[in-house]
Write a protein that holds these residues in place. Sequence first.
Motif, PDB file in Angstrom:
ATOM      1  N   THR A  60      -7.290   7.548   4.930  1.00  0.00           N
ATOM      2  CA  THR A  60      -7.232   8.862   4.303  1.00  0.00           C
ATOM      3  C   THR A  60      -7.864   8.809   2.913  1.00  0.00           C
ATOM      4  OG1 THR A  60      -5.744  10.707   3.804  1.00  0.00           O
ATOM      5  CG2 THR A  60      -4.915   8.478   3.375  1.00  0.00           C
ATOM      6  N   ALA A  61      -7.643   9.826   2.092  1.00  0.00           N
ATOM      7  CA  ALA A  61      -8.331   9.964   0.814  1.00  0.00           C
ATOM      8  C   ALA A  61      -7.942   8.873  -0.179  1.00  0.00           C
ATOM      9  CB  ALA A  61      -8.035  11.337   0.210  1.00  0.00           C
ATOM     10  N   TYR A  62      -8.871   8.576  -1.072  1.00  0.00           N
ATOM     11  CA  TYR A  62      -8.670   7.619  -2.156  1.00  0.00           C
ATOM     12  C   TYR A  62      -8.294   6.236  -1.621  1.00  0.00           C
ATOM     13  CZ  TYR A  62      -8.805  11.896  -4.948  1.00  0.00           C
ATOM     14  OH  TYR A  62      -9.171  13.096  -5.518  1.00  0.00           O
ATOM     15  N   ASN A  63      -7.617   5.438  -2.423  1.00  0.00           N
ATOM     16  CA  ASN A  63      -7.389   4.034  -2.081  1.00  0.00           C
ATOM     17  C   ASN A  63      -6.081   3.804  -1.329  1.00  0.00           C
ATOM     18  OD1 ASN A  63      -9.695   2.631  -3.214  1.00  0.00           O
ATOM     19  ND2 ASN A  63      -8.886   3.128  -5.236  1.00  0.00           N
ATOM     20  N   GLN A  64      -6.162   2.967  -0.308  1.00  0.00           N
ATOM     21  CA  GLN A  64      -4.998   2.337   0.319  1.00  0.00           C
ATOM     22  C   GLN A  64      -5.261   0.830   0.232  1.00  0.00           C
ATOM     23  OE1 GLN A  64      -6.627   4.962   2.541  1.00  0.00           O
ATOM     24  NE2 GLN A  64      -5.510   6.194   1.050  1.00  0.00           N
ATOM     25  N   TRP A  65      -4.383   0.127  -0.482  1.00  0.00           N
ATOM     26  CA  TRP A  65      -4.659  -1.294  -0.712  1.00  0.00           C
ATOM     27  C   TRP A  65      -3.402  -2.047  -1.116  1.00  0.00           C
ATOM     28  CZ3 TRP A  65      -8.567  -0.797  -5.400  1.00  0.00           C
ATOM     29  CH2 TRP A  65      -7.994  -0.045  -6.411  1.00  0.00           C
ATOM     30  N   TYR A  66      -3.595  -3.330  -1.503  1.00  0.00           N
ATOM     31  CA  TYR A  66      -2.484  -4.226  -1.824  1.00  0.00           C
ATOM     32  C   TYR A  66      -1.465  -4.236  -0.676  1.00  0.00           C
ATOM     33  CZ  TYR A  66      -4.576  -3.917  -6.439  1.00  0.00           C
ATOM     34  OH  TYR A  66      -5.451  -3.952  -7.493  1.00  0.00           O
ATOM     35  N   GLN A  67      -1.974  -4.427   0.532  1.00  0.00           N
ATOM     36  CA  GLN A  67      -1.155  -4.377   1.731  1.00  0.00           C
ATOM     37  C   GLN A  67      -0.400  -5.677   1.928  1.00  0.00           C
ATOM     38  OE1 GLN A  67      -4.342  -4.976   1.657  1.00  0.00           O
ATOM     39  NE2 GLN A  67      -5.025  -6.200   3.386  1.00  0.00           N
ATOM     40  N   ASN A  77      -2.357  11.041  -2.662  1.00  0.00           N
ATOM     41  CA  ASN A  77      -1.879  12.218  -3.392  1.00  0.00           C
ATOM     42  C   ASN A  77      -2.407  12.304  -4.814  1.00  0.00           C
ATOM     43  OD1 ASN A  77      -0.238  13.247  -1.264  1.00  0.00           O
ATOM     44  ND2 ASN A  77       1.263  11.654  -1.701  1.00  0.00           N
ATOM     45  N   GLY A  78      -3.357  11.452  -5.165  1.00  0.00           N
ATOM     46  CA  GLY A  78      -3.942  11.493  -6.502  1.00  0.00           C
ATOM     47  C   GLY A  78      -4.234  10.098  -6.998  1.00  0.00           C
ATOM     48  N   THR A  79      -5.330   9.949  -7.729  1.00  0.00           N
ATOM     49  CA  THR A  79      -5.790   8.624  -8.116  1.00  0.00           C
ATOM     50  C   THR A  79      -4.905   7.956  -9.156  1.00  0.00           C
ATOM     51  OG1 THR A  79      -7.261   9.632  -9.768  1.00  0.00           O
ATOM     52  CG2 THR A  79      -8.183   9.173  -7.585  1.00  0.00           C
ATOM     53  N   ASN A  80      -4.035   8.718  -9.823  1.00  0.00           N
ATOM     54  CA  ASN A  80      -3.209   8.138 -10.880  1.00  0.00           C
ATOM     55  C   ASN A  80      -1.796   7.784 -10.423  1.00  0.00           C
ATOM     56  OD1 ASN A  80      -5.254   8.373 -12.852  1.00  0.00           O
ATOM     57  ND2 ASN A  80      -4.731  10.532 -13.165  1.00  0.00           N
ATOM     58  N   ASN A  81      -1.391   8.291  -9.277  1.00  0.00           N
ATOM     59  CA  ASN A  81      -0.017   8.097  -8.824  1.00  0.00           C
ATOM     60  C   ASN A  81       0.013   7.498  -7.420  1.00  0.00           C
ATOM     61  OD1 ASN A  81       1.156   9.170 -11.169  1.00  0.00           O
ATOM     62  ND2 ASN A  81       0.978  11.258 -10.373  1.00  0.00           N
ATOM     63  N   GLY A  82       0.377   6.236  -7.350  1.00  0.00           N
ATOM     64  CA  GLY A  82       0.465   5.577  -6.054  1.00  0.00           C
ATOM     65  C   GLY A  82       1.807   5.813  -5.385  1.00  0.00           C
ATOM     66  N   ASP A  83       1.794   5.936  -4.088  1.00  0.00           N
ATOM     67  CA  ASP A  83       3.002   6.013  -3.268  1.00  0.00           C
ATOM     68  C   ASP A  83       3.072   4.766  -2.393  1.00  0.00           C
ATOM     69  OD1 ASP A  83       3.689   8.604  -4.210  1.00  0.00           O
ATOM     70  OD2 ASP A  83       2.246   9.487  -2.821  1.00  0.00           O
ATOM     71  N   ILE A  84       4.143   4.652  -1.615  1.00  0.00           N
ATOM     72  CA  ILE A  84       4.280   3.561  -0.656  1.00  0.00           C
ATOM     73  C   ILE A  84       4.276   4.140   0.751  1.00  0.00           C
ATOM     74  CG2 ILE A  84       5.653   1.592   0.089  1.00  0.00           C
ATOM     75  CD1 ILE A  84       4.543   1.352  -2.759  1.00  0.00           C
ATOM     76  N   ILE A 126       7.020   6.074   2.706  1.00  0.00           N
ATOM     77  CA  ILE A 126       8.204   5.306   2.341  1.00  0.00           C
ATOM     78  C   ILE A 126       8.758   5.797   1.009  1.00  0.00           C
ATOM     79  CG2 ILE A 126       9.086   3.008   1.793  1.00  0.00           C
ATOM     80  CD1 ILE A 126       8.275   3.408   4.729  1.00  0.00           C
ATOM     81  N   SER A 127       7.891   5.947   0.012  1.00  0.00           N
ATOM     82  CA  SER A 127       8.307   6.478  -1.292  1.00  0.00           C
ATOM     83  C   SER A 127       7.216   7.369  -1.853  1.00  0.00           C
ATOM     84  CB  SER A 127       8.606   5.348  -2.272  1.00  0.00           C
ATOM     85  OG  SER A 127       9.006   5.875  -3.529  1.00  0.00           O
ATOM     86  N   THR A 128       7.597   8.599  -2.200  1.00  0.00           N
ATOM     87  CA  THR A 128       6.683   9.563  -2.826  1.00  0.00           C
ATOM     88  C   THR A 128       7.295  10.090  -4.119  1.00  0.00           C
ATOM     89  OG1 THR A 128       7.625  11.354  -1.491  1.00  0.00           O
ATOM     90  CG2 THR A 128       5.654  10.250  -0.633  1.00  0.00           C
ATOM     91  N   ALA A 129       8.056   9.241  -4.800  1.00  0.00           N
ATOM     92  CA  ALA A 129       8.697   9.637  -6.056  1.00  0.00           C
ATOM     93  C   ALA A 129       7.652   9.906  -7.125  1.00  0.00           C
ATOM     94  CB  ALA A 129       9.663   8.547  -6.514  1.00  0.00           C
ATOM     95  N   GLN A 185       4.184   4.078  -7.623  1.00  0.00           N
ATOM     96  CA  GLN A 185       4.870   2.976  -6.940  1.00  0.00           C
ATOM     97  C   GLN A 185       3.803   1.992  -6.449  1.00  0.00           C
ATOM     98  OE1 GLN A 185       5.789   6.427  -5.875  1.00  0.00           O
ATOM     99  NE2 GLN A 185       7.062   6.184  -7.690  1.00  0.00           N
ATOM    100  N   SER A 186       4.075   0.694  -6.579  1.00  0.00           N
ATOM    101  CA  SER A 186       3.049  -0.298  -6.263  1.00  0.00           C
ATOM    102  C   SER A 186       3.703  -1.626  -5.885  1.00  0.00           C
ATOM    103  CB  SER A 186       2.123  -0.498  -7.474  1.00  0.00           C
ATOM    104  OG  SER A 186       2.858  -0.961  -8.597  1.00  0.00           O
ATOM    105  N   SER A 187       2.864  -2.619  -5.599  1.00  0.00           N
ATOM    106  CA  SER A 187       3.287  -4.004  -5.359  1.00  0.00           C
ATOM    107  C   SER A 187       4.322  -4.095  -4.236  1.00  0.00           C
ATOM    108  CB  SER A 187       3.837  -4.628  -6.646  1.00  0.00           C
ATOM    109  OG  SER A 187       2.883  -4.603  -7.681  1.00  0.00           O
TER     110      SER A 187
END
Length: 561
Positions: free
Chosen positions: A375-382, A401-408, A428-431, A435-437
Motif C-alpha cells: 500500500t501507500a508509503y513505506n512498510q518496513w522494519y518487518q 496513514n502518513g509519512t510522519n506517523n507509523g502504525d503497526i 495492530i496499533s493506530t494510536a 509506533q515502530s520497532s
Amino acid sequence: MKTTKALLIILIITLKNTTCFAQWNTDTFINNPICTVQNDQNASKIVSDGSGGAIIVWYDYRNGTSNGDLYAQRINSNGVIQWTPDGIPICTAPFNQTNLTVISDGNGGAIIAWNDKRTNNFDSNLYVQKISSSGVTQWNNNGIAICSAPFAYNKGEMIPDGNGGLIIAWPDSRSLDNTMDIYAQYINSAGIAQWTTDGVLIYNNPTNASNFIKIVSDGSNGAIITWQDARNVAGFDIYAQRVNSSGVTQWTNNGIVICNATDSQAYPAIISDNNGGAIITWSDLRNSATSASSDIYAQRVNSNGIVQWTNNGIAICNSINGQNSSILVSDNNGGAIITWEDRRTSANSADLYAQRINSNGIVQWTTNGVPISATAYNQWYQEIIPDGNGGAIIAWADYRNGTNNGDIYAQRINSTGVTQWTTNGAAISTASNSQSSTQLILDDNGGAIITWTDYRSGTNNDIYAQRINMNGNLSVTSQSIHETFLNIFPNPSKGNITFQSAENLAEIQIINQLGETVYKKNSVNSNKKELDLGNLADGIYIYNIISENNIISNGKLIIAH
C-alpha cells in the motif's frame, strides 16, 4: 489521518478460571501498555514465557536521559501483567547498556545479553543475565561479563543450549581497534563460561572489519555462525563457520564461502535446516553496483560445510529497483519462508514481499515473491515468525496513514503463499503519533503477541503490546455485539450508562489509556446493567465486555456532561 481522542477507556470483564483473553485490548487505538514511566523506553525485544504469554525486555531511561538501563516485564496469555508495574530492572549499572538481545531459557524465563559501558563510556563489554518466570534475576547483580578483553565489542547474538544456558557469538576488536574478529562462548545454566576464557576464536581478520553476525543451532549442542566478511577488500562476502559443543570449529579455518559473487553481499540472516545444516539469505549487488538495486539470494549449507544449492546462491528476488533486509523462518519441511523490503513499485517507498524455497532450492510461490503489504508509503522494519502450520506471521512498521506517523500492522501467509488476513495487513496499533520497532512471538493458539516502541504520548517513547488471533482479529470471538449486549444508552451520556444483556457478567474493570484501573464492578447478574461513570471527563470512550460465557462485545460511547 489519525484523530486525537481526549480519553479512551476500556470496559473489560475478566473471567476467572477460564481461558478467555479478557485483558487483551481489542481497540487498535489503545492496546496494552507494558511500560509508560517517565523518559524514554524503546527497542523492546520479546520471547515466549512457555505458557502462551511473553517476556518483554527494553532500554529504559527512567533513571536519567543520558544513561540507558534494561528492564523487563512478563504479560500472561490473558494479557495480565505478572511482575512489578512498569517492569523490573535487569541492569542499572552506570553509563549505557545497548545492543540488547533476548532468548528463552526453556523454563518460562529469559536470557538477556547486551553491550555494557559500566567501566567507562567509551569501551563496552558483553554481559548476560537470566531472569526466571517469577521475575527473579538468576546470575550476578547487573549481569555477568562474557568477555573482559580490551577494546570494544559489537552486538552479541545467542541461541539457547536447550538446558538453561546459551551459546553467544560477537564481533571483537581486541586484536586491533579498527578490525573485527569473531569470537564465541558457551555459558551454562549456572552462568559459568565453559569454553576458553574470553571466548574461542571463530574468525581472525587481520585487516578489515567483519560483522553483522547471526547464529543458529546445529542440532548437536553446537552452533552455525554466519557473517558479512570484508577479507577481500572490494566488498563484503558471506561466510559461515560451525563450532561444536566443546568450542572447536568444524569447517575450513576462518570459515567457508557462502557467497563471494562480484560486488558486495551483506546483511545475512540464518535458520536451521533441521538436518544439522542451515539456510542463509542476504542482500546481493551482483546485478548492480548500487545498493539501491540490491537483490535477495539464499544458500543452504549442510552439517559438513558443503553448500547444497547453486554456487553463490539461488535468486529469491531480482526484481527492479532494490530489495533488502531479508529475514526468514522455517517452513517446517526443510525449506524456508523469506520476507524482505521491496521497492519494485517505487524506488522511494518500501513494500513487503515474501517467498518460500524448498529444501532443494526451488522457489515455491510466484516468481519474485508475493506481496505481504503493497500500500501507500513505506512498510518496513518487518519481523517474521512461523505460524506453526507451515506458514508465517509478519509484523511491521507501516506509514500508509502518513509519512510522519507509523502504525503497526501484521499479516499471516499460509504454506501455499496465500495471505490470510485483511489485504495489506491487519491493523495492530493506530494510536496517535508514531509506533515502530516491532517484535513478535507465536502465542499458544496460532496467533501472535506483538510489542513495539510507542510515541502516542507525544512526549516520550513507551512500550506497548497486543495479541492478535489466528484469524487476524484482536477480539477472541467473532460473535456480534448485537447477539449478546443490546441497547447501550444514552449515547452521548452524562455518565450514567445502562445496557441490557441476557448474559451474566463476572467482573467489570474500567481501564484508562495508560492501563490504570479507574473503575471496577464484580458479578453483575441482572439483565439491566448500570454503570455510574459521572466522574469521567468529557470525551470518547471505548468499552469491551465479556460475559461469563466468554462472549465479547465492544463499541464506543461519548461522555458529555
